[in-house]
Write an enzyme that holds these catalytic residues in place. Structure first.
Site, PDB file in Angstrom:
ATOM      1  CG  ASP A 290      -1.999   0.921   1.268  1.00  0.00           C
ATOM      2  OD1 ASP A 290      -2.026   1.800   0.398  1.00  0.00           O
ATOM      3  OD2 ASP A 290      -2.849   0.819   2.169  1.00  0.00           O
ATOM      4  CG  ASP A 352      -9.351   3.221   1.371  1.00  0.00           C
ATOM      5  OD1 ASP A 352      -8.563   3.032   0.419  1.00  0.00           O
ATOM      6  OD2 ASP A 352      -8.988   3.228   2.562  1.00  0.00           O
TER       7      ASP A 352
HETATM    8  C1  GLA Z   1      -5.440   2.245   2.782  1.00  0.00           C
HETATM    9  C2  GLA Z   1      -5.966   1.108   1.927  1.00  0.00           C
HETATM   10  C3  GLA Z   1      -6.988   0.327   2.713  1.00  0.00           C
HETATM   11  C4  GLA Z   1      -6.346  -0.203   3.991  1.00  0.00           C
HETATM   12  C5  GLA Z   1      -5.764   0.940   4.797  1.00  0.00           C
HETATM   13  C6  GLA Z   1      -4.950   0.449   5.970  1.00  0.00           C
HETATM   14  O1  GLA Z   1      -6.421   3.199   3.048  1.00  0.00           O
HETATM   15  O2  GLA Z   1      -6.520   1.597   0.731  1.00  0.00           O
HETATM   16  O3  GLA Z   1      -7.495  -0.739   1.931  1.00  0.00           O
HETATM   17  O4  GLA Z   1      -5.355  -1.126   3.656  1.00  0.00           O
HETATM   18  O5  GLA Z   1      -4.915   1.745   4.003  1.00  0.00           O
HETATM   19  O6  GLA Z   1      -4.353   1.477   6.680  1.00  0.00           O
END
Ligand code: GLA
Length: 533
Positions: A290, A352
């Site tokens: 990520d 997200d």
């Molecule tokens: C980002 C990702 C999420 C999750 C969070 C964890 O926002 O897009 O899917 O993994 O980080 O902190």
């Protein structure tokens, strides 16, 4: 041993932001320092301070202040949302310190509520209670620090661009479960074990749900040799992986190319090879990588992002262990065009998802424009499922499952598998819909009718299947039930006027193919999904 720490200049996910006292978003400060030798003066607050608030899992959240003291008056900055930091002012009266961020205009003539810090300054130590914009408060101690500590590290060199070979994994979209949507930072070893148990006891494993993925917040820091360590929520990762494997399942983990993850836990920056080896030694089968914290270190471009993902892709390749590689950089710079070259198996295409119709509808239908980029082993990832988390109704969750399946999206459940209602099970465990997702031909979904792309409309989508049948999904994005359908003579895929049988994949019943037209009443935000031979 370095303890896990969460520093304020790193990026935060929106979900975490709401939980973080200081709402410390990406904050790289490139200021010219006015730090003085006052550090040596125990009675003068001038200088840099590192406020540490324990998180409760052995890690703590760090926030940096720069202060100047003029008699009883204090001025300074907290390194929060802007590169310059947010200005603060306050007082030191005896040992009582009071600081408040200066009002920040938020448009419409209003200002943002201040962050307020009250505490004591005694014996060179600062104890502070902080209240954020939302009025939430936490307590922590601050120690003297340096400008360097408050700054993001310098970028590291990235590998010369090259196309990595396909790792041969996930020929059909990965299926499994991930901790983030339901548990966020609360996920523990025990939860992961019981989720693996539930995957088997519900029979989801038999339908193809295989990966049990630990998302962010398992990390502590690094040991003296630089090896990544786990916080109190995860006592023994190897033992946990063994347990998940003993259930016939596979296990996934999470990291970032940045020094910190989105939830501001330890990332893999500068430790890519070491971390990949550690994952392999633990028996990890899937890595979600990520971007988050890397945004504070690198000025981002397609080349930089490719480099960051290639670096970990190469590290995973060197382990010789089959590890599914899941890119998470929210669709910046069209990863569907280059993600596979970093040996990525799937790449997030959007920000997200939230457990709300508006979010799922927007994300899901935006995928039609890039549906043609999916191939076996190379999947667009419109984010994990929210089915069963309670923010949408059953019609909306059926739309979620149908649309994700028509898109060949990864089916990564994000709910609590231990407490699923029968209705949730009937959606996540609909064999006939899963078969659409898992069709080995992985042909793209196309628009048959509608296609305005606007919320509130009816979209009729179709997808050819490997066996010559086609899937038709009629989606009612509107707020009212509606009657919608198609003429049998208008069917694509060589089936126009020739269809012999049709089946409704949600009612599990045959649909008559005689007559000129198929029509059904589709509830608000609902779907009719047909497989037609
Ligand atoms: C980002 C990702 C999420 C999750 C969070 C964890 O926002 O897009 O899917 O993994 O980080 O902190």
């Amino acid at each position: 041993m370095r303890f896990g720490n969460h520093s304020s200049w790193k990026s935060l996910s929106s979900a975490v932001l709401s939980a973080v006292l200081l709402s410390a978003a990406p904050a790289i400060h490139a200021q010219t320092s006015t730090q003085t030798s006052a550090q040596s003066n125990q009675n003068d607050l001038t200088g840099y301070w590192d406020l540490r608030v324990p998180v409760g899992d052995g890690t703590y959240r760090e926030t940096f202040f720069e202060l100047q003291q003029h008699g009883q008056a204090l001025t300074g900055r907290i390194f929060g949302r802007t590169p310059q930091g947010i200005p603060m002012q306050g007082t030191l009266t005896g040992s009582a310190i009071h600081l408040s961020t200066v009002p920040i205009p938020i448009g419409g003539g209003g200002t943002r509520p201040p962050m307020v810090f009250d505490g004591t300054f005694e014996g060179g130590k600062l104890s502070i209670e902080s209240r954020n914009h939302a009025g939430q408060s936490t307590k922590g101690d601050a120690e003297r620090s340096t400008r360097e500590a408050a700054m993001p590290p310098a970028p590291l060199p990235l590998p010369a661009p090259r196309d990595l070979p396909d790792n041969g994994l996930v020929r059909t979209p990965p299926m499994g479960w991930n901790s983030w949507n339901k548990f966020a930072g609360r996920i523990t070893d025990a939860d992961i074990r019981s989720m693996a148990d539930a995957m088997v006891s519900t029979g989801m494993d038999k339908l193809g749900y295989l990966y049990i993925n630990i998302d962010d917040t398992w990390q502590l820091g690094r040991d003296a040799a630089g090896n990544i360590t786990m916080n109190e929520k995860f006592p023994n990762m190897k033992a946990l992986a063994d347990y998940v494997h003993s259930k016939g399942l596979k296990i996934g983990i999470y990291s970032s190319p940045g020094p910190k993850t989105c939830a501001i836990y330890e990332g893999s920056f500068g430790h890519e090879d070491q971390d990949a080896k550690t994952y392999a030694a633990w028996g990890i089968d899937y890595l979600k990588y990520d971007l988050c914290g890397a945004r504070a270190v690198y000025s981002l471009s397609e080349a930089t992002e490719r480099g960051l993902y290639q670096k970990m892709g190469e590290a995973l390749e060197r382990t010789k262990r089959p590890i599914v590689y899941s890119l998470c950089q929210y669709g910046d710079f069209d990863p569907w065009k280059w993600g596979a070259k970093t040996s990525g198996n799937l790449w997030r295409t959007t920000g997200d998802i939230e457990d709300k119709w508006k979010s799922m509808d927007k994300i899901g239908f935006s995928q039609l424009a890039i549906a043609s980029y999916t191939r076996p082993g190379r999947w667009n990832d419109p984010d994990m499922l929210e089915i069963g988390n309670g923010g949408m109704n059953a019609d909306e969750y059926r739309t979620h499952m149908s649309l994700w399946s028509m898109l060949s999206a990864p089916l990564i459940a994000g709910n609590d598998l231990r407490t699923m209602s029968d209705e949730t099970k009937s959606i996540l465990m609909n064999k006939e819909v899963i078969a659409v997702d898992q069709d080995p031909a992985a042909k793209p979904t196309q628009i048959l009718a509608g296609g305005s792309g606007q919320p509130g409309t009816v979209e009729t989508l179709w997808r050819p299947m490997q066996d010559g049948s086609i899937i038709i999904g009629i989606f009612n994005r509107g707020e009212q039930p509606t009657v919608a359908g198609f003429e049998w003579t208008s069917l694509p895929g060589g089936l126009a006027g020739k269809s012999r049988s049709a089946r409704d994949l949600w009612t599990h019943q045959a649909v008559p193919v005689d007559g000129a037209k198929f029509a059904s009443t589709i509830p608000a935000h609902g779907v009719t999904l047909l497989r037609i031979h």
